[in-house]
Scaffold this motif. Structure first.
Motif, mmCIF file in Angstrom:
data_model
loop_
_atom_site.group_PDB
_atom_site.id
_atom_site.type_symbol
_atom_site.label_atom_id
_atom_site.label_comp_id
_atom_site.label_asym_id
_atom_site.label_seq_id
_atom_site.Cartn_x
_atom_site.Cartn_y
_atom_site.Cartn_z
ATOM 1 N N GLY A 88 7.493 -5.928 -7.568
ATOM 2 C CA GLY A 88 7.374 -6.380 -6.175
ATOM 3 C C GLY A 88 6.078 -5.817 -5.617
ATOM 4 N N ILE A 89 5.267 -6.672 -5.006
ATOM 5 C CA ILE A 89 3.950 -6.211 -4.536
ATOM 6 C C ILE A 89 3.831 -6.362 -3.017
ATOM 7 N N ILE A 90 3.286 -5.326 -2.386
ATOM 8 C CA ILE A 90 3.031 -5.387 -0.938
ATOM 9 C C ILE A 90 1.555 -5.021 -0.729
ATOM 10 N N TYR A 91 0.843 -5.892 -0.037
ATOM 11 C CA TYR A 91 -0.570 -5.614 0.239
ATOM 12 C C TYR A 91 -0.733 -5.112 1.676
ATOM 13 N N GLN A 92 -1.982 -4.788 2.009
ATOM 14 C CA GLN A 92 -2.247 -4.208 3.336
ATOM 15 C C GLN A 92 -1.911 -5.174 4.472
ATOM 16 N N GLY A 147 3.508 -5.068 11.855
ATOM 17 C CA GLY A 147 4.634 -4.305 11.306
ATOM 18 C C GLY A 147 5.755 -5.220 10.839
ATOM 19 N N GLU A 148 6.015 -6.266 11.647
ATOM 20 C CA GLU A 148 7.082 -7.219 11.285
ATOM 21 C C GLU A 148 6.713 -7.982 10.010
ATOM 22 N N PRO A 170 -0.019 -0.193 2.340
ATOM 23 C CA PRO A 170 0.888 -1.077 3.089
ATOM 24 C C PRO A 170 0.880 -0.842 4.604
ATOM 25 N N THR A 171 0.381 0.331 5.012
ATOM 26 C CA THR A 171 0.375 0.603 6.460
ATOM 27 C C THR A 171 -1.053 0.730 6.987
ATOM 28 N N THR A 200 -2.615 4.978 -0.481
ATOM 29 C CA THR A 200 -2.740 5.225 0.959
ATOM 30 C C THR A 200 -3.900 6.173 1.248
ATOM 31 N N HIS A 201 -4.384 6.120 2.477
ATOM 32 C CA HIS A 201 -5.395 7.076 2.916
ATOM 33 C C HIS A 201 -4.735 8.145 3.780
ATOM 34 N N ASN A 202 -3.430 7.968 4.042
ATOM 35 C CA ASN A 202 -2.731 8.869 4.952
ATOM 36 C C ASN A 202 -2.117 10.044 4.175
#
Lengths: 227, 158
Positions: A88-92, A147-148, A170-171, A200-202
């Motif tokens: 499962g892939i989630i992009y920015q 966000g949604e 992703p965020t 992430t950069h966070n």
């Protein structure tokens, strides 16, 4: 089941005017039920590594094994099937198909595998409910906030019950409250013995992972591996 | 006298065939350019579809079917409009003559007092099939181009 994803001597070079080595002889094993954060400056190879793990790009040299199956770069059909069923892939951002509603976006990957529309729709509705988006089921991506959109993207990434979740920043385009919510959902996924790998950069979210991978100039350095 | 008239009509018929063939070629290129623009506009979506596991073959099928659907719909539209035109060709001639005050199909040149039109079902079927075949041919290139796009690049496409 151990070492579900095994990468060995992975190298990725881009040959254009001059040869650029984005990944330099990386070897690592990812275990199920663990979360992995990938950090590093822009251009360090985070996205390239995720693209190779998601089988949408091919390594220049080296090998990838997913659940003991060696990935063959030239077998695109089988790789597409592995991606559909196991990853499962989630992009920015801009994860969703703009001409489809939230519900359609979520059930599409399952329809691809199961070919049973009603079953896919029911499953999609359940997953959308799990990410708290039931009221926005028939909305189009441009009618949803960032966000949604990401919550719908997570629901879509989960619809085929994949063993691996890959998230590339992703965020990156979200405010802190939405980012926390997205990571809360993501971290809950490891309970099902999945491998969660996110770039992430966070630092705050990166430190929450079981294993922190630091990337620099195409090399990796393992930090605070709690596994 | 009649021999030279029929010879002229034959030449006219051949010229019309060439003109109409050129129109079909232009229409075919319109489908190619339309589909190429569609592929360009949907580049990001192609990347998303590939990332969820949709195969290159399926991507090709999607764009091929879009082209085929446009071509078939246009052919049906053309058949309906063309048939109606043939049925009402005399009324249309009179209408245009009255509006612009010109004599279309003058009786003293063509001998006939009405514009003749014959609806040949076989011709309609052959032309429709040729048109759909041309659509199929020209849809292959943009569809192949869509399926061969690099997934990583499509996902970065803005």
């Amino acid at each position: 089941m151990n070492n579900f994803i095994k990468i060995k001597n992975l190298t990725k070079k881009y040959e254009k005017n001059k040869s650029i080595k984005v990944l330099d002889d990386i070897s690592f094993n990812f275990e199920p039920g663990k979360t992995y954060s990938i950090m590093g400056p822009s251009g360090s190879g985070k996205s390239t590594l995720l693209n190779l793990l998601s089988l949408i790009d091919d390594p220049t040299t080296g090998s990838i094994e997913i659940s003991s199956n060696k990935i063959k770069s030239n077998n695109k059909v089988e790789n597409d099937l592995i991606r559909a069923k196991k990853i499962g892939i989630i992009y920015q951002d801009k994860n969703l198909l703009s001409d489809f509603t939230a519900l359609e976006n979520v059930y599409l990957p399952n329809l691809l595998v199961s070919k049973e529309k009603q079953k896919s729709v029911d499953l999609a509705k359940k997953l959308i409910k799990n990410v708290g988006m039931s009221s926005r089921i028939n909305h189009f991506p441009n009618e949803l906030s960032g966000g949604e959109n990401q919550r719908i993207a997570i629901a879509r990434a989960l619809i085929n019950d994949p063993d691996i979740i890959l998230a590339d920043e992703p965020t990156g385009s979200l405010d802190s409250d939405n980012a926390k919510l997205i990571f809360k959902i993501l971290f809950n996924l490891k309970k099902k013995n999945r491998i969660i790998i996110f770039a992430t950069h966070n630092r705050y979210f990166a430190n929450m992972a079981d294993c922190k991978i630091m990337m620099n100039d195409g090399n990796i350095q393992i930090i605070n591996a709690t596994i | 006298m009649n021999k030279s008239l029929f010879s002229a009509l034959k030449v006219e018929r051949n010229v019309m065939f060439i003109i109409l063939s050129l129109i079909i070629i232009v229409a075919a290129f319109n489908i190619i350019s339309g589909l190429t623009i569609l592929v360009k506009n949907k580049t990001r979506d192609i990347g998303i579809l590939k990332s969820i596991g949709v195969s290159n073959k399926s991507i090709k099928k999607i764009f091929f079917l879009v082209g085929f659907f446009i071509g078939t719909l246009a052919t049906l539209f053309g058949v309906v409009v063309g048939t109606l035109f043939s049925i009402y060709v005399e009324s249309i001639r009179q209408f245009i003559s009255n509006i612009f005050g010109i004599s279309l199909f003058p009786e003293d040149i063509y001998i006939l007092d009405t514009l003749p039109a014959e609806i040949n079902i076989n011709s309609i079927i052959i032309i429709s099939l040729c048109s759909i075949f041309a659509t199929i041919l020209v849809s292959i290139y943009p569809a192949s181009k869509a399926s061969s796009l690099n997934t990583v690049k499509t996902l970065k496409y803005e």
